[in-house]
Design a protein around this motif. Structure first.
Motif, PDB file in Angstrom:
ATOM      1  N   GLY A  40      -1.667   1.489  -2.794  1.00  0.00           N
ATOM      2  CA  GLY A  40      -1.619   0.845  -1.493  1.00  0.00           C
ATOM      3  C   GLY A  40      -2.569  -0.339  -1.395  1.00  0.00           C
ATOM      4  O   GLY A  40      -3.028  -0.876  -2.408  1.00  0.00           O
ATOM      5  N   TYR A  41      -2.904  -0.721  -0.209  1.00  0.00           N
ATOM      6  CA  TYR A  41      -3.741  -1.892   0.002  1.00  0.00           C
ATOM      7  C   TYR A  41      -4.600  -1.699   1.243  1.00  0.00           C
ATOM      8  O   TYR A  41      -4.321  -0.850   2.100  1.00  0.00           O
ATOM      9  CB  TYR A  41      -2.882  -3.149   0.172  1.00  0.00           C
ATOM     10  CG  TYR A  41      -1.886  -3.053   1.311  1.00  0.00           C
ATOM     11  CD1 TYR A  41      -2.252  -3.370   2.624  1.00  0.00           C
ATOM     12  CD2 TYR A  41      -0.584  -2.620   1.094  1.00  0.00           C
ATOM     13  CE1 TYR A  41      -1.359  -3.274   3.671  1.00  0.00           C
ATOM     14  CE2 TYR A  41       0.323  -2.530   2.128  1.00  0.00           C
ATOM     15  CZ  TYR A  41      -0.067  -2.853   3.409  1.00  0.00           C
ATOM     16  OH  TYR A  41       0.813  -2.748   4.443  1.00  0.00           O
ATOM     17  N   PHE A  42      -5.641  -2.485   1.313  1.00  0.00           N
ATOM     18  CA  PHE A  42      -6.488  -2.533   2.502  1.00  0.00           C
ATOM     19  C   PHE A  42      -6.909  -3.987   2.692  1.00  0.00           C
ATOM     20  O   PHE A  42      -7.561  -4.566   1.826  1.00  0.00           O
ATOM     21  CB  PHE A  42      -7.718  -1.649   2.350  1.00  0.00           C
ATOM     22  CG  PHE A  42      -8.674  -1.758   3.523  1.00  0.00           C
ATOM     23  CD1 PHE A  42      -8.333  -1.210   4.752  1.00  0.00           C
ATOM     24  CD2 PHE A  42      -9.880  -2.418   3.400  1.00  0.00           C
ATOM     25  CE1 PHE A  42      -9.188  -1.314   5.842  1.00  0.00           C
ATOM     26  CE2 PHE A  42     -10.743  -2.535   4.474  1.00  0.00           C
ATOM     27  CZ  PHE A  42     -10.395  -1.971   5.700  1.00  0.00           C
ATOM     28  N   SER A  72      -0.080   4.022  -0.130  1.00  0.00           N
ATOM     29  CA  SER A  72       0.718   3.644  -1.292  1.00  0.00           C
ATOM     30  C   SER A  72       1.949   2.879  -0.833  1.00  0.00           C
ATOM     31  O   SER A  72       2.278   2.868   0.358  1.00  0.00           O
ATOM     32  CB  SER A  72       1.133   4.875  -2.103  1.00  0.00           C
ATOM     33  OG  SER A  72       1.877   5.782  -1.302  1.00  0.00           O
ATOM     34  N   GLN A  73       2.635   2.244  -1.794  1.00  0.00           N
ATOM     35  CA  GLN A  73       3.838   1.462  -1.511  1.00  0.00           C
ATOM     36  C   GLN A  73       4.984   1.945  -2.395  1.00  0.00           C
ATOM     37  O   GLN A  73       4.786   2.300  -3.557  1.00  0.00           O
ATOM     38  CB  GLN A  73       3.582  -0.018  -1.786  1.00  0.00           C
ATOM     39  CG  GLN A  73       2.559  -0.658  -0.874  1.00  0.00           C
ATOM     40  CD  GLN A  73       2.307  -2.107  -1.249  1.00  0.00           C
ATOM     41  OE1 GLN A  73       1.673  -2.401  -2.248  1.00  0.00           O
ATOM     42  NE2 GLN A  73       2.829  -3.018  -0.439  1.00  0.00           N
ATOM     43  N   TYR A  74       6.190   1.918  -1.805  1.00  0.00           N
ATOM     44  CA  TYR A  74       7.386   2.357  -2.525  1.00  0.00           C
ATOM     45  C   TYR A  74       8.452   1.273  -2.435  1.00  0.00           C
ATOM     46  O   TYR A  74       8.637   0.656  -1.377  1.00  0.00           O
ATOM     47  CB  TYR A  74       7.931   3.662  -1.919  1.00  0.00           C
ATOM     48  CG  TYR A  74       9.251   4.102  -2.503  1.00  0.00           C
ATOM     49  CD1 TYR A  74       9.310   4.750  -3.722  1.00  0.00           C
ATOM     50  CD2 TYR A  74      10.451   3.852  -1.824  1.00  0.00           C
ATOM     51  CE1 TYR A  74      10.527   5.158  -4.267  1.00  0.00           C
ATOM     52  CE2 TYR A  74      11.663   4.252  -2.354  1.00  0.00           C
ATOM     53  CZ  TYR A  74      11.694   4.897  -3.578  1.00  0.00           C
ATOM     54  OH  TYR A  74      12.893   5.296  -4.113  1.00  0.00           O
ATOM     55  N   ASP A  77      11.820  -1.426   0.881  1.00  0.00           N
ATOM     56  CA  ASP A  77      10.377  -1.603   0.708  1.00  0.00           C
ATOM     57  C   ASP A  77       9.676  -0.811   1.800  1.00  0.00           C
ATOM     58  O   ASP A  77      10.026  -0.954   2.984  1.00  0.00           O
ATOM     59  CB  ASP A  77       9.995  -3.083   0.803  1.00  0.00           C
ATOM     60  CG  ASP A  77      10.558  -3.904  -0.341  1.00  0.00           C
ATOM     61  OD1 ASP A  77      10.108  -3.708  -1.483  1.00  0.00           O
ATOM     62  OD2 ASP A  77      11.457  -4.740  -0.094  1.00  0.00           O
ATOM     63  N   ALA A  78       8.701  -0.017   1.411  1.00  0.00           N
ATOM     64  CA  ALA A  78       8.067   0.856   2.397  1.00  0.00           C
ATOM     65  C   ALA A  78       6.589   1.043   2.097  1.00  0.00           C
ATOM     66  O   ALA A  78       6.148   0.965   0.945  1.00  0.00           O
ATOM     67  CB  ALA A  78       8.769   2.215   2.413  1.00  0.00           C
ATOM     68  N   PHE A  83       5.326   6.965   7.381  1.00  0.00           N
ATOM     69  CA  PHE A  83       6.218   6.179   6.527  1.00  0.00           C
ATOM     70  C   PHE A  83       6.737   5.009   7.335  1.00  0.00           C
ATOM     71  O   PHE A  83       7.287   5.192   8.421  1.00  0.00           O
ATOM     72  CB  PHE A  83       7.384   7.060   6.049  1.00  0.00           C
ATOM     73  CG  PHE A  83       8.310   6.401   5.071  1.00  0.00           C
ATOM     74  CD1 PHE A  83       8.104   6.527   3.710  1.00  0.00           C
ATOM     75  CD2 PHE A  83       9.390   5.654   5.504  1.00  0.00           C
ATOM     76  CE1 PHE A  83       8.956   5.927   2.798  1.00  0.00           C
ATOM     77  CE2 PHE A  83      10.258   5.048   4.611  1.00  0.00           C
ATOM     78  CZ  PHE A  83      10.040   5.190   3.241  1.00  0.00           C
ATOM     79  N   SER A  84       6.548   3.797   6.839  1.00  0.00           N
ATOM     80  CA  SER A  84       7.015   2.602   7.525  1.00  0.00           C
ATOM     81  C   SER A  84       7.725   1.722   6.507  1.00  0.00           C
ATOM     82  O   SER A  84       7.144   1.366   5.475  1.00  0.00           O
ATOM     83  CB  SER A  84       5.840   1.831   8.142  1.00  0.00           C
ATOM     84  OG  SER A  84       6.274   0.646   8.760  1.00  0.00           O
TER      85      SER A  84
END
Length: 265
Positions: A69-71, A103-105, A119-120, A156-157
Motif C-alpha cells: 500500500g501507500y501513505f 495494500s493495492q489490488y 483497481d482497488a 475495500f475501495s
C-alpha cells in the motif's frame, strides 16, 4: 513480445497521487500549480490509455497482482498577518490531505472484443481539511471564516471499467464503490453575508456509483447512478444568505428520510 502494462498503470497511479489541490496567496503560484497538476494528469491519462490500448491489441491478456500500500500526506499554511494592517487579502489559509492504503489490488483481462480493468485499495483511509480566514474586504472590516473537513475509512475501495466494441462504435461502463465504509464531513462558513453549517456522518455496507456511456462515431451518451446498501446516515444543514434562509435534516437506515425548508424574501 508482451508489454508489461502493470508498469504503465503503476506510473499512472503514482502520478495521479501528486495531483493535489493547494491554495496560494499569490495568483502566479496558483496558475503555475494548476498547470503542473494539469500536465501530471495528462501524463497519467496517457499511461493509463496506453495500457488499455496495448491490452486490446493482445489476443488475450489476463493478469492480477497485489502490491504494498501507500501513505501520502501534504499540507500548506500561509499566514499573512501583515494583511491585517494593510486591510486587504487573507489573514491565514491552510489545507491538508492524507491518503493511506494497507495494500493495492489490480486485475486486467482483455481480448479482441473488449477489456475489463479493476483497481482497488484495501484498508483505505482518507482525510482532507481546509481553513480560510480574512479580516478585511475592500479595506472595510469584514471578518470571514471558512472551515471544511472530511474523513472516510473503508475496508475495500475500488474502481472497475470495461469496454465492448471497437474504436468507432463501443460501449463503456465504469463503477466505483466502497465496502464497509464509514465517513464524516463538516463545513462551516461565517461572515456578514452568509452563515452555513453542514454536518454529515454515516456508514454503509456497500456504497458506490455506476457510469455508462455509448459512443457512436462522434456522439456520446452518458448515464450515471449512485446508491448504498445497508446504510445508516445522519445529516444536518443550516444555510442563511441575504434574502435566503434554509435548514434541513436527514436520518436514514437502509434508506433515508429527511426534510428541508427554504425561505426567500
Amino acid at each position: 513480445m508482451k508489454i508489461d502494462t502493470k508498469v504503465y498503470r503503476h506510473v499512472s497511479n503514482q502520478l495521479i497521487k501528486y495531483c493535489i489541490p493547494l491554495s496560494f496567496t499569490q495568483t502566479n503560484l496558483s496558475i503555475r500549480h494548476q498547470d503542473i497538476v494539469s500536465r501530471l494528469q495528462k501524463i497519467s491519462s496517457f499511461c493509463s490509455q496506453s495500457a488499455n490500448l496495448y491490452e486490446q491489441k493482445e489476443v488475450s491478456l489476463s493478469n492480477q497482482h497485489i502490491q504494498k500500500g501507500y501513505f501520502t500526506y501534504s499540507g500548506s499554511i500561509h499566514p499573512q498577518f501583515d494583511n491585517i494592517y494593510k486591510k486587504a487579502g487573507k489573514t491565514i489559509s491552510a489545507s491538508g490531505q492524507i491518503r493511506y492504503a494497507a495494500s493495492q489490488y489490480a486485475y486486467t483481462k482483455s481480448n479482441a472484443y473488449g477489456y475489463i480493468n479493476l483497481d482497488a485499495d484495501i484498508g483505505q483511509w482518507k482525510a482532507d481539511g481546509t481553513i480560510n480566514f480574512h479580516m478585511w474586504k475592500n479595506k472595510i472590516i469584514d471578518p470571514s471564516v471558512y472551515l471544511y473537513g472530511s474523513t472516510s475509512l473503508s475496508l475495500f475501495s475500488g474502481k472497475v471499467s470495461a469496454r465492448i466494441g471497437n474504436s468507432m462504435i463501443h460501449g463503456d461502463v465504469s463503477a466505483s464503490g466502497q465496502v464497509g465504509v464509514v465517513y464524516a464531513k463538516a463545513k462551516a462558513v461565517f461572515n456578514a453575508r452568509e452563515q452555513t453549517l453542514e454536518m454529515d456522518v454515516g456508514a454503509a455496507a456497500l456504497q458506490g456509483e455506476v457510469r455508462s456511456s455509448f459512443h457512436f462515431f462522434d456522439a456520446k451518451i452518458t448515464l450515471t447512478g449512485s446508491g448504498s446498501i445497508g446504510s445508516a446516515q445522519a445529516n444536518f444543514s443550516y444555510h442563511h444568505k441575504t434574502k435566503e434562509w434554509e435548514f434541513g435534516s436527514k436520518l436514514g437506515f437502509i434508506c433515508g428520510l429527511g426534510f428541508k425548508v427554504k425561505v426567500e424574501y
